[in-house]
Write an enzyme that holds these catalytic residues in place. Structure first.
Site: not given
Ligand code: BG6
Length: 489
Positions: A177-178, A240
């Site tokens: 989960d980045h 997230h």
């Molecule tokens: C991803 C989603 O997990 O997170 C995307 O699949 C989204 O739809 C993205 O745009 C958002 O990531 P960040 O790091 O730009 O907030």
């Protein structure tokens, strides 16, 4: 602290994620001298590329981010390519041959990371095949890294989990989960547990509500096919947003170990007040963008995007009210909202404290603002504390001020940073910032009735214009409780 000798088998090597995040992150680690020279990557994808062509691909992707280039020639020599069909036996045999050869060449000691950055429909098949064809039978460590989405609902997630667990133990699985790699998300824990002025207040006696806003200005871009099936609830909330809630709400772990932290997070997810299908409309709001203006430019409606059904019922916005049924949080709403094509790219948490018992200053004409703690996750990184002080001069009126801490300047978004941290963790075998199976399961369990209710009823879409903060109903959700969304721009 160099990383151990490792062979990485990267499935989905020519995909978007690899290009935008993984190669630049690996290069950053390499450039800083953190990555051991005993590393090799086998890029795996369906198409046919020579090692040379693939190395150029990697080089291009790194160069796009304008990083210092000196070491790039040396870096890409660690990359090899294998064309692969995930359902074909011969494919696995060839791959195995190359893996064994490189293992020897780089003295990788049998340490293997299998990174699935590919279409989720193949996650199960690949994991099982890795076992079947002997990849997992190795004398070093083996780790499976798996990108989202992890299932589509609880039952598909259970099924997927059973398949991957047939080849890897829970400890060997790194579910990405980045958001957990983001600097300020990692900071939530420190802000809470390292500060005597917050920790005692962090409960339903002093906090009135917590608001988490995640906005993106981008639309669905080229991902219509994926997004149509998933929508904002599955794409952002199940993972997230709920992860952020669990970090904000968890009890202090007895130690900062992977297992202790995870078990506290799991307890939060278990304590989420379940929302029954019939009550979904009381707690959750969905939206879908229509045309609008972003950055001075007119942008199309969601239903006009490529690979999107012109009558699509898919939500691009979700707002929700979550209640946590435990002693610490009973009665404190956690409001979340997330959407595509919002006014701003932003991620912020606002903790609103309860009012003090009475306002001594109202006779002087002052209404007091509640104290707020704002955690800025992106694009700015920092915290702001909103206080009331005396207006200077011959008066006893009050005025709000902000104490600001800024972690560093912008450009935190879309840089590979979060991935760099996560890759480093994977290489070192630290699973703290990854999602445990129990977290996945409880999150789906919470989200499923909402998606079921929404699937059964056609929504009145589009209901917000691109470039706004979502439909009116999202504001009403808070108004009903006597609150409003704090402005976040
Ligand atoms: C991803 C989603 O997990 O997170 C995307 O699949 C989204 O739809 C993205 O745009 C958002 O990531 P960040 O790091 O730009 O907030």
């Amino acid at each position: 602290t160099n990383t151990p000798a490792t062979l990485v088998l990267l499935f989905g090597a020519t995909g978007d994620l690899a290009k935008r995040k993984l190669y630049p992150s690996l290069y950053n680690l390499y450039e800083k001298g953190i990555l051991s020279e005993q590393f090799a990557v086998i890029g795996i994808a369906r198409r046919r590329l020579t090692h040379e062509q693939y190395r150029n691909w990697v080089k291009d992707s790194v160069e796009t981010f304008g990083m210092p280039q000196e070491k790039i020639g040396k870096f890409i020599r660690h990359f090899y390519f294998q064309s692969h069909d995930v359902t074909d036996e011969n494919s696995y045999r060839e791959l195995k041959g190359l893996a064994d050869e490189l293992d020897e060449k780089y003295a990788a000691n049998g340490n293997r990371i299998f990174y699935l950055a590919m279409s989720p429909e193949f996650f199960g098949t690949v994991a099982e095949s890795l076992k079947e064809y002997g990849f997992t039978d190795t004398k070093g460590f083996k780790r499976l890294v798996i990108e989202k989405p992890f299932g589509w609902d609880l039952s598909s997630a259970v099924e997927l989990n059973e398949r991957i667990r047939s080849a890897f133990s829970e400890k060997e699985i790194y579910r990405i989960d980045h958001y957990l790699g983001k600097e300020m998300v990692q900071n939530i824990e420190v802000i809470r547990f390292a500060n005597a002025i917050f920790e005692p207040l962090w409960n339903n006696r002093y906090i009135s509500n917590i608001q988490i806003t995640s906005g993106e200005t981008l639309g669905v871009e080229e991902r219509g096919r994926y997004y149509e099936k998933n929508g904002a609830l599955r794409d952002m909330v199940q993972n997230h947003m709920l992860q952020i809630v669990s970090l904000l709400a968890m009890e202090p772990p007895i130690r900062l170990t992977t297992d202790e932290i995870r078990s506290e997070k799991v307890k939060v997810l278990r304590a989420l007040h379940p929302i029954e299908k019939k009550d979904v409309h009381k707690y959750f709001v969905r939206g879908q963008y229509g045309r609008g203006i972003i950055g001075g430019k007119e942008v199309p409606a969601y239903r006009e995007e490529p690979m999107v059904d012109p009558n699509s019922n898919t939500e691009t916005f979700v707002a929700g009210k979550l209640m946590i049924d435990n002693f610490r949080w009973a009665g404190v709403p956690f409001y979340i909202r997330t959407g595509k094509r919002m006014q701003a790219k932003t991620l912020k948490i606002v903790v609103q404290f309860k009012d003090i018992p009475m306002n001594l200053y109202y006779r002087n004409g002052s209404s007091l603002n509640p104290n707020l703690l704002v955690i800025h996750i992106q694009p700015e990184e920092g915290i702001t504390l909103h206080l009331n002080v005396k207006k200077s001069g011959r008066t006893m009126e009050t005025t709000p001020v902000k104490l600001n801490f800024s972690n560093k300047n912008v450009d935190g978004i879309n840089t590979p940073e979060a991935y760099e941290k996560l890759l480093y963790d994977i290489l070192r075998g630290d699973a703290t910032n990854f999602t445990h199976w129990d977290e996945v399961a409880y999150s789906w369990n919470f989200v499923d009735p909402i998606s079921e209710a929404w699937a059964e009823e056609k929504a009145d879409f589009p209901n917000y214009a691109a470039g706004t903060f979502g439909p009116k109903a999202a504001d009403e959700l808070l108004q009903r409780d006597g609150f409003f969304w704090w402005p976040i721009t």
